[in-house]
Every structure is written in C-alpha cells, then in structure tokens.
Design a protein around this motif. Structure first.
Motif, PDB file in Angstrom:
ATOM      1  N   ALA A   1      30.182 -89.395  24.638  1.00 44.77           N
ATOM      2  CA  ALA A   1      31.641 -89.576  25.786  1.00 44.77           C
ATOM      3  C   ALA A   1      31.482 -90.307  26.829  1.00 44.77           C
ATOM      4  CB  ALA A   1      31.547 -87.965  25.275  1.00 44.77           C
ATOM      5  N   ILE A   2      30.412 -90.102  27.083  1.00 44.13           N
ATOM      6  CA  ILE A   2      30.600 -91.116  29.371  1.00 44.13           C
ATOM      7  C   ILE A   2      30.988 -92.336  29.059  1.00 44.13           C
ATOM      8  CG2 ILE A   2      29.626 -92.067  31.243  1.00 44.13           C
ATOM      9  CD1 ILE A   2      30.658 -88.612  31.313  1.00 44.13           C
TER      10      ILE A   2
ATOM     11  N   GLY B   1      34.562 -91.953  30.959  1.00 40.42           N
ATOM     12  CA  GLY B   1      33.879 -91.761  32.544  1.00 40.42           C
ATOM     13  C   GLY B   1      34.057 -90.106  32.984  1.00 40.42           C
ATOM     14  N   TRP B   2      36.027 -90.631  32.572  1.00 37.31           N
ATOM     15  CA  TRP B   2      36.733 -88.945  32.499  1.00 37.31           C
ATOM     16  C   TRP B   2      36.184 -87.329  31.808  1.00 37.31           C
ATOM     17  CZ3 TRP B   2      40.012 -87.020  36.646  1.00 37.31           C
ATOM     18  CH2 TRP B   2      40.438 -88.116  36.976  1.00 37.31           C
ATOM     19  N   SER B   3      35.264 -87.598  31.326  1.00 40.54           N
ATOM     20  CA  SER B   3      34.575 -87.163  30.288  1.00 40.54           C
ATOM     21  C   SER B   3      33.991 -86.112  31.801  1.00 40.54           C
ATOM     22  CB  SER B   3      33.957 -86.973  29.298  1.00 40.54           C
ATOM     23  OG  SER B   3      33.239 -88.039  28.584  1.00 40.54           O
ATOM     24  N   LEU B   4      33.942 -86.493  32.341  1.00 40.28           N
ATOM     25  CA  LEU B   4      32.244 -85.561  33.341  1.00 40.28           C
ATOM     26  C   LEU B   4      32.926 -84.923  33.800  1.00 40.28           C
ATOM     27  CD1 LEU B   4      29.410 -86.709  35.028  1.00 40.28           C
ATOM     28  CD2 LEU B   4      31.023 -87.337  36.674  1.00 40.28           C
ATOM     29  N   GLN B   5      33.757 -85.064  33.512  1.00 39.70           N
ATOM     30  CA  GLN B   5      34.561 -83.217  34.283  1.00 39.70           C
ATOM     31  C   GLN B   5      33.983 -82.112  32.942  1.00 39.70           C
ATOM     32  OE1 GLN B   5      38.799 -83.079  34.491  1.00 39.70           O
ATOM     33  NE2 GLN B   5      38.342 -85.038  33.447  1.00 39.70           N
ATOM     34  N   TYR B   6      33.981 -82.384  31.937  1.00 37.91           N
ATOM     35  CA  TYR B   6      33.498 -81.432  31.270  1.00 37.91           C
ATOM     36  C   TYR B   6      31.957 -80.509  30.945  1.00 37.91           C
ATOM     37  CZ  TYR B   6      38.159 -81.951  29.967  1.00 37.91           C
ATOM     38  OH  TYR B   6      39.507 -82.061  30.239  1.00 37.91           O
ATOM     39  N   ILE B   7      30.567 -81.582  31.683  1.00 32.90           N
ATOM     40  CA  ILE B   7      29.775 -81.444  31.933  1.00 32.90           C
ATOM     41  C   ILE B   7      29.068 -80.740  32.981  1.00 32.90           C
ATOM     42  CG2 ILE B   7      27.375 -83.071  32.078  1.00 32.90           C
ATOM     43  CD1 ILE B   7      28.473 -85.311  30.772  1.00 32.90           C
TER      44      ILE B   7
ATOM     45  N   LEU C   1      26.803 -92.380  37.276  1.00 33.52           N
ATOM     46  CA  LEU C   1      26.350 -93.881  37.193  1.00 33.52           C
ATOM     47  C   LEU C   1      27.741 -94.745  36.621  1.00 33.52           C
ATOM     48  CD1 LEU C   1      26.122 -96.142  39.349  1.00 33.52           C
ATOM     49  CD2 LEU C   1      23.883 -96.728  38.305  1.00 33.52           C
ATOM     50  N   ALA C   2      27.407 -94.005  35.068  1.00 33.58           N
ATOM     51  CA  ALA C   2      27.597 -94.309  34.027  1.00 33.58           C
ATOM     52  C   ALA C   2      29.295 -94.110  34.073  1.00 33.58           C
ATOM     53  CB  ALA C   2      26.887 -93.930  32.974  1.00 33.58           C
ATOM     54  N   ALA C   3      29.548 -92.964  34.191  1.00 33.42           N
ATOM     55  CA  ALA C   3      30.868 -92.148  34.007  1.00 33.42           C
ATOM     56  C   ALA C   3      31.571 -93.076  35.400  1.00 33.42           C
ATOM     57  CB  ALA C   3      30.738 -90.990  34.695  1.00 33.42           C
ATOM     58  N   VAL C   4      31.488 -93.264  36.791  1.00 35.28           N
ATOM     59  CA  VAL C   4      32.150 -93.982  37.916  1.00 35.28           C
ATOM     60  C   VAL C   4      32.348 -95.856  36.973  1.00 35.28           C
ATOM     61  CG1 VAL C   4      31.559 -93.051  39.505  1.00 35.28           C
ATOM     62  CG2 VAL C   4      29.888 -94.151  38.836  1.00 35.28           C
ATOM     63  N   ARG C   5      31.598 -96.067  36.034  1.00 38.73           N
ATOM     64  CA  ARG C   5      31.198 -97.500  36.010  1.00 38.73           C
ATOM     65  C   ARG C   5      32.048 -97.539  34.976  1.00 38.73           C
ATOM     66  NH1 ARG C   5      24.704 -99.052  35.585  1.00 38.73           N
ATOM     67  NH2 ARG C   5      24.680 -99.768  37.560  1.00 38.73           N
TER      68      ARG C   5
ATOM     69  N   MET D   1      27.284 -96.293  43.259  1.00 37.18           N
ATOM     70  CA  MET D   1      28.261 -95.825  42.880  1.00 37.18           C
ATOM     71  C   MET D   1      29.350 -96.096  43.424  1.00 37.18           C
ATOM     72  SD  MET D   1      27.181 -91.988  41.601  1.00 37.18           S
ATOM     73  CE  MET D   1      25.916 -90.917  41.104  1.00 37.18           C
ATOM     74  N   CYS D   2      29.648 -95.845  45.271  1.00 36.89           N
ATOM     75  CA  CYS D   2      30.431 -96.514  46.223  1.00 36.89           C
ATOM     76  C   CYS D   2      30.921 -98.085  45.790  1.00 36.89           C
ATOM     77  CB  CYS D   2      29.563 -96.137  47.126  1.00 36.89           C
ATOM     78  SG  CYS D   2      29.732 -94.340  47.990  1.00 36.89           S
ATOM     79  N   ASN D   3      29.061 -98.485  45.603  1.00 33.94           N
ATOM     80  CA  ASN D   3      29.631 -99.908  45.189  1.00 33.94           C
ATOM     81  C   ASN D   3      29.994-100.753  44.054  1.00 33.94           C
ATOM     82  OD1 ASN D   3      28.519-101.281  47.960  1.00 33.94           O
ATOM     83  ND2 ASN D   3      26.633-102.072  46.955  1.00 33.94           N
ATOM     84  N   VAL D   4      30.047 -99.654  43.050  1.00 29.31           N
ATOM     85  CA  VAL D   4      31.347 -99.842  42.278  1.00 29.31           C
ATOM     86  C   VAL D   4      32.560 -99.361  41.861  1.00 29.31           C
ATOM     87  CG1 VAL D   4      31.257 -98.962  39.768  1.00 29.31           C
ATOM     88  CG2 VAL D   4      29.010 -99.592  40.013  1.00 29.31           C
ATOM     89  N   VAL D   5      32.656 -98.241  42.647  1.00 32.62           N
ATOM     90  CA  VAL D   5      33.942 -97.596  42.676  1.00 32.62           C
ATOM     91  C   VAL D   5      34.809 -98.047  43.703  1.00 32.62           C
ATOM     92  CG1 VAL D   5      35.495 -95.730  43.566  1.00 32.62           C
ATOM     93  CG2 VAL D   5      33.209 -95.146  42.331  1.00 32.62           C
ATOM     94  N   PHE D   6      34.319 -98.612  44.414  1.00 26.89           N
ATOM     95  CA  PHE D   6      35.278 -99.598  45.633  1.00 26.89           C
ATOM     96  C   PHE D   6      35.343-101.008  45.320  1.00 26.89           C
ATOM     97  CE2 PHE D   6      34.477 -95.753  47.884  1.00 26.89           C
ATOM     98  CZ  PHE D   6      35.484 -95.313  47.729  1.00 26.89           C
TER      99      PHE D   6
END
Length: 360
Positions: free
Chosen positions: A46-47, A51-57, A68-72, A90-95
């Motif tokens: 799902a992730i 990645g948005w599906s993280l909210q349902y875990i 990490l997989a979710a934000v990637r 994670m931050c390096n991936v996001v930004f």
C-alpha cells in the motif's frame, strides 16, 4: 481493477489475498482493510503504491522503514510520520530539489531544523519560512523564500524586508499588489509599483494615486497597451497613448478624443485592424482603411459602405475570407468571391448565385 471497490466487499470476505490485490491497485484502499487482514505485506505494498496511505496504518505499526518508504513515494506523508521517527534521511528526501509538496517544515522536530535543512525547505516551498527558527533566519533565507513564493513575505520580519526582497515579491507572477499594498503601507514605493506593472500591467489598478506616476503608467502600457484603461485620464498624454496603441491597437478606445490624430489612429489599425471601429470619422482616409484591412480583413465592416471600393474589398478578402460578408453585393465580383472562398470555403453561401461557377 479498482482497489477502492474493496469498501463494497463484505468485511468477512476481505481476505489478506483480496486486500493485497486491492492495495496493489490503489494504495488508499488500505483504509478499508480490516485489522486482521492488514499484514505486513499488505501495508508495505500500500505504501509503495501511495505514500499517503501511511495515515491508515496504526501508530504502533508505523515502522521506520514504512515511514521512509512513504515519504519517498509522497512527500506530504511526512505529516503522518511520528515525530520521534523523523530522520535526516527522510528530510533530505522530502526537501530534495524538484520535489513539490505542501509546507512541511512544521512536521520536522525543532532540533532538526538546521540552517541547511531550512534552506532546502524554503527552496522547496517558500511558505516553509513560517516554521524557520529565529536562530537560523537570515535575509538570504527570506530572499530564497519569496523567490519561490511571493506570499512568503507574510513571514519575513519587517526588519528584513529590504528593497531587493520587495522588488522580487512585486515581480512574482502569483503575487499581486492587491495582496501587498492594503496591509503593508511600508511597501508603498514607486519602484515596487513599477516592478509590479512591468510583470503584469493589470496591477496598475492597485497602484495608489500618488504613486501612479508617468513612469509607472508608461511601464504598464509597454507591458500591455490595454492597461491604458487603468491610467487616470489626466495622465493619458499623446506619447503614452501612442505607446499603448503600438502595443495593442484596441487601446484606441481609451484614448481621449482630442488625441485620436491621423498618426495615432494609423498606428492603432496597423497593430489591430479592428481598432478602426474606434477611429473618429474626421480621421478617416483611404490609406487608413487600407492599412486596417491589410491587418485584418474583417475591419472592412467598419469602413463606410460608400467608401468600400472594389480594390479595398479585394484586399480585405485576400487577408480574411470572411470579410466577404462586408463586401457590398454589387462588388462581389468573380475575382473577389474566388479570393474569399479560397481562404474560407464556408463563405460560398455569401456568393451570389450567378457567381457560383464550377471553378468557384
């Protein structure tokens, strides 16, 4: 085929295998997966799919690897990562450069908001400036933020609102004077207003009267001649009006009557033939009519009928076949009709019956 359809399957039939197939199609289908069917594989797939599906875990199941997989997969998933699990990776991936996301710096623990991370964050989304700690807030960082998003000016401390930053904001394509001026009297400068109208002439509407100088108005009509309508009448000089119609002939309609000279009207119709409709009859001339129809044949409709000569009509239909509709019936010769239909076949209906030859 459509994972979301899982919501319509009876709960007791939502097996791990069926749920896995659903999230493989649509990660957000995870919201409809019963707890007993939400295996590690189901969550991982799902992730990976969304990645948005993280909210349902459940919180206790959000592992570092899943987060990490979710934000990637989706930067915005950072807001669903527990604070204690947010890592530098994670931050390096996001930004990372090129990643588009909402302002997410607020979801980064304060201890991790370093100067380099904050720079990356505001470069990614200027609105992140709102969450930059004062200890790393600099004029250079503010400049980076407003270059990315002019509305980030809201988060720039007054002491750092330099002329350079204000000019950048004024020229930002999505940032308007209607946003800048009402609540920021300190921004009322001629330089800022000029920069704004040079980027978008329509901004002249929001320039305060005392700042609506000749230079500001000239900059506006150079950007779009039709901005002449926004120039106060007292400031519509001959030179300004000429500049306006040279950029867009339709601006002639906002030129004061006393300034609609032969030279200015000629400049207008050469740019936009249909501007002929705004030319006073006292300025009409054969040369003006010819210039207008050569620019747009349909301008023939604004030539007084008694002055629509065969030569003028022929020139008009050569430029635009639809101009045949403005050609007096008596002048719809074989040559004129042939020239018209060769450009727009649909005007055949306007050709007199006796002219509709096989060649036509």
């Amino acid at each position: 085929e459509h994972g979301i359809a899982l919501q319509h399957v009876p709960t007791h039939r939502r097996t791990p295998a069926l749920c896995l197939a659903a999230v493989r199609s649509t990660g957000m289908a995870l919201r409809f997966v019963p707890e007993e069917a939400a295996t590690a594989d189901v969550r991982t797939v799902a992730i990976q799919q969304d990645g948005w599906s993280l909210q349902y875990i459940p919180m206790d199941k959000r592992t570092a690897a899943l987060c990490l997989a979710a934000v990637r997969n989706c930067s915005d998933a950072l807001q669903d990562v527990p604070g204690v699990m947010v890592t530098e990776d994670m931050c390096n991936v996001v930004f990372a450069p090129g990643r588009v996301a909402d302002p997410l710096l607020e979801h980064v623990p304060a201890r991790m908001r370093t100067a380099s991370l904050c720079h990356a964050a505001v470069h990614n989304n200027g609105q992140n400036l709102a969450f930059v700690p004062e200890s790393v807030l600099t004029e250079a960082l503010c400049m980076t933020a407003v270059q990315q998003d002019g509305y980030a000016l809201c988060y720039v401390p007054e002491a750092m609102r330099t002329d350079a930053i204000l000019l950048v904001v004024a020229q930002h394509p999505l940032c308007t004077l209607s946003f800048l001026l009402p609540d920021h009297p300190e921004l009322h400068t001629e330089a800022l207003c000029r920069a704004a109208v040079e980027a978008d002439a329509r901004e002249l509407e929001w320039v305060p009267a005392e700042l609506c100088t000749e230079a500001v108005c000239a900059a506006a009509v150079r950007q779009d001649g039709r901005a002449l309508r926004l120039v106060p009448r007292a400031k519509r000089s001959a030179a300004l009006c000429l500049a306006a119609v040279q950029h867009h002939g339709d601006a002639l309609q906002w030129v004061p009557a006393a300034l609609r000279t032969p030279v200015l009207c000629m400049a207008a119709v050469r740019n936009h033939g249909l501007a002929l409709s705004h030319v006073p009859t006292s300025v009409h001339s054969k040369a003006l009519f010819l210039a207008a129809v050569l620019r747009d044949g349909c301008a023939l409709q604004f030539v007084p009928e008694r002055q629509r000569t065969l030569g003028l009509c022929h020139a008009a239909v050569l430029q635009h076949g639809l101009a045949l509709g403005a050609v007096p019936v008596r002048l719809r010769s074989t040559n004129v009709c042939l020239a018209a239909v060769s450009r727009h076949g649909c005007v055949l209906r306007l050709v007199p019956e006796e002219r509709r030859t096989p060649a036509l």
